[in-house]
Design a protein around this motif. Sequence first.
Motif: not given
Ligand SMILES: C[S@@+](CC[C@H](N)C(=O)[O-])C[C@H]1O[C@@H](n2cnc3c(N)ncnc32)[C@H](O)[C@@H]1O
Length: 252
Positions: A19, A189, A215-216
């Motif tokens: 987190n 993504e 994310g990815s």
């Molecule tokens: C909008 S997506 C990012 C996608 C990324 N830009 C890509 O190209 O794959 C946001 C990501 O933040 C993660 N996320 C949400 N809350 C989070 C937290 N508190 N700490 C870390 N990751 C978190 C989610 O699981 C998600 O994969």
Amino acid sequence: MGLPTPYYQNDQVTLYHGNSLELLAEYADQLTAEAIVTDPPYGEISLAWDVWPDGWPGLAAGAAASMWCFGSMRMFLKHFDDFRGWRLSQDIIWQKATGTGPVADRFRRVHEYALHWYRGKWREIYKDPQWEPNPVSKLKVGTVSRSGPDKAPHFSGMGASTYLYDGTRLVHSVIPAKSLRGKALHPTEKPREILAPLIRYSCPPGRVVLDPFAGSGSTLLVAAALGRRAIGIERDERYAEIAARRLSTASR
Ligand SMILES: C[S@@+](CC[C@H](N)C(=O)[O-])C[C@H]1O[C@@H](n2cnc3c(N)ncnc32)[C@H](O)[C@@H]1O
């Protein structure tokens, strides 16, 4: 105490599974970067991970003085107070080819924003304005011309009000890039074509880009390909796994 064991690491990139609210708060002295380039959950789609992490921009302020943050106008207005302490320098628009969203009672939404925020003195923030071939100018390359506001610093030796035209212009703030759509490894993504100019602008080669919502792993992958180092944090193990796989094979 030291940071947790990375989920994945190579000589350029370190990825933590966790987190980011907790890691940024607890390891503020170790999670530092030249720039943050991130795509947080906007809180606008009905997926379990898409929840705005309250207060994250304040925690991110301890990690870097420069930050590109993707988002929608709705998202930035709703959470504007969370950006207290940051100053806005500019916004760019990611122009998509076809757009998203099933609603038919408004204009078709074919864009997202990325806002650039900074802390401290603007002159101390690293920035490398991006230039591209100019497809529209009627000037011949090598022509001596009166300077425009975006030209003078780029061309040297011609005096204060003239410049030698070299066929380039500043990259525009509306940047077209196709979404990954069917090929995406994550529902939101971000494509390389939109990440690369933001990374080049805000982080010099060899320095660190931080993405607390990895994310990815798109930001990490593009940063590494551009010769930057990168630190990512991702809470959802499915995506941490995908990011680790992409990074270990350096594949899209
Ligand atoms: C909008 S997506 C990012 C996608 C990324 N830009 C890509 O190209 O794959 C946001 C990501 O933040 C993660 N996320 C949400 N809350 C989070 C937290 N508190 N700490 C870390 N990751 C978190 C989610 O699981 C998600 O994969």
